[in-house]
Scaffold this motif. Structure first.
Motif, short mmCIF file in Angstrom:
data_model
loop_
_atom_site.label_atom_id
_atom_site.label_comp_id
_atom_site.label_asym_id
_atom_site.label_seq_id
_atom_site.Cartn_x
_atom_site.Cartn_y
_atom_site.Cartn_z
N GLY A 11 1.05 -0.88 -0.21
CA GLY A 11 0.22 0.15 0.21
C GLY A 11 1.00 1.86 0.06
O GLY A 11 2.00 0.93 0.89
N GLY A 12 0.38 2.60 -0.73
CA GLY A 12 0.80 3.98 -0.01
C GLY A 12 2.21 3.57 -1.23
O GLY A 12 2.75 4.41 -0.86
N VAL A 13 1.99 2.85 -2.81
CA VAL A 13 3.62 3.43 -2.85
C VAL A 13 3.55 4.26 -4.35
O VAL A 13 4.31 4.37 -5.27
CB VAL A 13 3.92 1.86 -2.98
CG1 VAL A 13 4.22 1.06 -2.35
CG2 VAL A 13 3.20 0.96 -4.73
N GLY A 14 1.94 4.58 -5.05
CA GLY A 14 2.08 5.56 -5.60
C GLY A 14 1.15 4.31 -6.61
O GLY A 14 1.37 5.76 -8.36
N LYS A 15 0.47 3.94 -6.78
CA LYS A 15 -0.41 3.10 -7.61
C LYS A 15 -1.29 4.20 -8.20
O LYS A 15 -1.58 4.55 -9.27
CB LYS A 15 -1.37 2.34 -7.29
CG LYS A 15 0.10 0.90 -6.84
CD LYS A 15 -0.98 0.01 -6.38
CE LYS A 15 -1.81 0.13 -4.96
NZ LYS A 15 -1.24 0.00 -3.65
N THR A 16 -1.82 4.95 -7.26
CA THR A 16 -3.43 6.39 -8.31
C THR A 16 -2.32 7.03 -8.55
O THR A 16 -2.48 7.38 -10.31
CB THR A 16 -4.03 6.12 -6.51
OG1 THR A 16 -4.69 4.86 -6.31
CG2 THR A 16 -5.09 7.10 -6.96
N THR A 17 -1.69 7.39 -8.05
CA THR A 17 -0.99 8.98 -8.02
C THR A 17 -0.25 8.83 -9.85
O THR A 17 -0.48 9.12 -10.48
CB THR A 17 0.30 8.70 -7.78
OG1 THR A 17 -0.11 9.17 -5.92
CG2 THR A 17 0.52 10.49 -7.92
N PRO A 126 -3.71 -2.94 -2.71
CA PRO A 126 -2.83 -3.25 -2.48
C PRO A 126 -3.42 -4.73 -1.61
O PRO A 126 -3.12 -5.11 -0.62
CB PRO A 126 -2.20 -2.01 -1.73
CG PRO A 126 -3.52 -1.64 -0.45
CD PRO A 126 -4.35 -1.77 -2.15
N PRO A 207 10.27 10.73 -8.57
CA PRO A 207 11.18 11.75 -6.85
C PRO A 207 10.02 11.95 -6.38
O PRO A 207 9.11 12.24 -6.57
CB PRO A 207 12.45 13.02 -7.35
CG PRO A 207 11.94 12.85 -9.55
CD PRO A 207 11.20 11.79 -9.25
N TYR A 208 10.54 12.00 -4.95
CA TYR A 208 9.65 12.72 -3.54
C TYR A 208 9.51 13.80 -4.76
O TYR A 208 10.35 14.45 -3.86
CB TYR A 208 10.59 11.72 -2.40
CG TYR A 208 9.07 11.95 -1.40
CD1 TYR A 208 8.05 10.93 -1.50
CD2 TYR A 208 8.95 13.22 -1.26
CE1 TYR A 208 7.26 11.53 -0.37
CE2 TYR A 208 7.77 13.36 0.02
CZ TYR A 208 7.40 12.59 0.31
OH TYR A 208 6.04 12.52 1.12
N LEU A 209 8.67 13.97 -4.39
CA LEU A 209 7.98 15.76 -4.49
C LEU A 209 6.31 16.28 -4.49
O LEU A 209 6.24 15.53 -3.76
CB LEU A 209 8.73 15.86 -6.07
CG LEU A 209 9.44 15.85 -6.95
CD1 LEU A 209 9.87 15.81 -8.26
CD2 LEU A 209 10.48 17.00 -6.38
N VAL A 212 3.64 16.72 -6.62
CA VAL A 212 2.94 15.45 -6.45
C VAL A 212 1.86 15.43 -5.41
O VAL A 212 0.57 15.44 -5.18
CB VAL A 212 3.63 13.34 -6.05
CG1 VAL A 212 3.01 12.43 -6.51
CG2 VAL A 212 5.06 13.95 -8.10
N GLU A 213 2.04 15.45 -3.67
CA GLU A 213 1.23 15.06 -3.04
C GLU A 213 0.32 16.34 -3.44
O GLU A 213 -0.77 15.91 -2.53
CB GLU A 213 2.25 15.61 -2.09
CG GLU A 213 3.20 14.49 -1.55
CD GLU A 213 3.59 15.01 -0.12
OE1 GLU A 213 4.49 15.69 0.43
OE2 GLU A 213 3.13 14.49 1.21
N1 LIG Z 1 6.50 10.83 -6.24
C1 LIG Z 1 5.73 11.34 -4.94
N2 LIG Z 1 6.43 12.23 -4.44
C2 LIG Z 1 6.01 12.70 -3.28
N3 LIG Z 1 4.29 12.63 -2.54
C3 LIG Z 1 4.19 11.03 -3.34
C4 LIG Z 1 4.48 10.66 -4.68
N4 LIG Z 1 3.73 10.33 -4.99
C5 LIG Z 1 2.61 9.43 -3.80
N5 LIG Z 1 2.67 10.27 -3.53
C6 LIG Z 1 2.20 10.80 -2.25
O1 LIG Z 1 1.86 9.47 -0.74
C7 LIG Z 1 0.84 9.08 -0.57
C8 LIG Z 1 0.04 7.41 -1.93
O2 LIG Z 1 0.30 7.65 -3.31
P1 LIG Z 1 -1.20 6.74 -3.83
O3 LIG Z 1 -2.50 7.09 -2.96
O4 LIG Z 1 -0.62 7.02 -5.61
O5 LIG Z 1 -0.41 5.11 -3.29
P2 LIG Z 1 -1.22 3.84 -3.34
O6 LIG Z 1 -0.09 3.03 -3.73
O7 LIG Z 1 -2.09 4.31 -4.48
O8 LIG Z 1 -2.06 3.92 -2.11
P3 LIG Z 1 -3.40 2.94 -1.77
O9 LIG Z 1 -2.20 2.01 -1.51
O10 LIG Z 1 -3.35 3.36 -0.21
O11 LIG Z 1 -3.97 2.72 -2.74
C9 LIG Z 1 0.01 10.15 -1.39
O12 LIG Z 1 -0.33 11.25 -0.29
C10 LIG Z 1 0.44 10.89 -2.75
O13 LIG Z 1 0.35 12.16 -2.79
#
Ligand SMILES: Nc1ncnc2c1ncn2[C@@H]1O[C@H](COP(=O)(O)OP(=O)(O)OP(=O)(O)O)[C@@H](O)[C@H]1O
Ligand SMILES: [Mg+2]
Length: 249
Positions: A11-17, A126, A207-209, A212-213
């Motif tokens: 979870g929370g790795v950036g899938k949705t983004t 996830p 990158p962590y930016l 994106v957040e």
């Molecule tokens: N490159 C990035 N830099 C900074 N923050 C990020 C980056 N990618 C994602 N995030 C932030 O990290 C958090 C998790 O991202 P996201 O929701 O895309 O993950 P996910 O894998 O879809 O999570 P889940 O498993 O809960 O569905 C969000 O708050 C998002 O804004």
């Protein structure tokens, strides 16, 4: 029609983004795109400013008989539609694990759209349970965001073990590093180790930016809200690499 699932068992790795940004760039480039939000939290749906609701909820998504086209919503962007998330998707695993035939329910649901769309992007949950197996069967390509940490390394190992045990084709998995902080030596070392240990890593790192957040505030894909930012440049590079793989399917 090509189906790309943005998937990770973490979870929370950036899938949705990623799913939101990739879908936007594909549609912008003239590819008729549908993004499917499987998340009961409906985050992709939120980013596209659409109300989370699909007709008959999880049962609608997993039924062979009920057409889903009435649930599809347009977005603010031409050529990009959304099958919204729904709170009832929390029941998807139970519905999709009922019997052997349920393993192809998502694949069959998505097939309904093969005339209307060139690309279907699935924003997955996830998990590595029944809904994930449905995603693996439905997807031509899996795109896996990986944060360069020890736990993500272990999760990635588990995914490859699972895919080979179930005889899914390993070649359909593409991964990329997500939320990378190049000031951290551990990130640099783990990226080298993982590139050497697993096939299919794309060159692009996201990158962590903060840009994106901020998607949570702008509720727009980054290349739409902030096209000249570093974050947009990174997603454009990711899309360029991915577009080639999609064309090759
Ligand atoms: N490159 C990035 N830099 C900074 N923050 C990020 C980056 N990618 C994602 N995030 C932030 O990290 C958090 C998790 O991202 P996201 O929701 O895309 O993950 P996910 O894998 O879809 O999570 P889940 O498993 O809960 O569905 C969000 O708050 C998002 O804004
Ligand atoms: Mg998500």
């Amino acid at each position: 029609m090509v189906t790309l699932a943005v998937y990770s068992n973490k979870g929370g790795v950036g899938k949705t983004t990623t799913a939101v940004n990739i879908s936007y760039m594909a549609a912008r480039d003239g590819i008729r795109t549908l993004i499917v939000d499987l998340d009961p939290q409906s985050s992709a749906t939120f980013y596209f400013r659409v109300k989370p609701k699909i007709k008959k909820g999880a049962r609608g998504l997993s039924s062979r008989k009920k057409p889903l086209d009435k649930s599809i919503k347009g977005t603010d962007y031409p050529a990009l539609d959304l099958l919204p998330g729904d709170f009832s998707h929390r029941k998807l695993d139970a519905i999709l694990s009922r019997n052997r035939r349920s393993r192809k329910l998502l694949l069959n649901a998505i097939k309904q759209f093969c005339k209307e769309y060139d690309l279907v992007v699935i924003d997955s949950l996830p998990s590595i349970s029944a809904s994930a197996e449905n995603v693996f069967r439905a997807a031509d390509l899996l795109l896996v965001p990986v944060i360069p940490t020890t736990l993500c390394f272990r999760t990635h190992e588990k995914l490859f073990e699972f895919l080979s045990k179930k005889r899914y084709k390993g070649s359909m998995v593409y991964s990329f590093f997500s939320m990378v902080d190049r000031r951290k030596r551990m990130h640099l070392e783990l990226m080298d180790t993982m590139r050497a240990s697993f096939p299919g890593f794309l060159e692009t790192e996201i990158p962590y930016l903060a840009t994106v957040e901020r998607m949570g505030i702008t509720r727009e894909p980054v290349p739409a809200s902030d096209p000249f930012s570093l974050a947009s440049e990174a997603y454009e590079n990711l899309w360029a690499e991915l577009a080639q793989r999609i064309e090759a399917v």
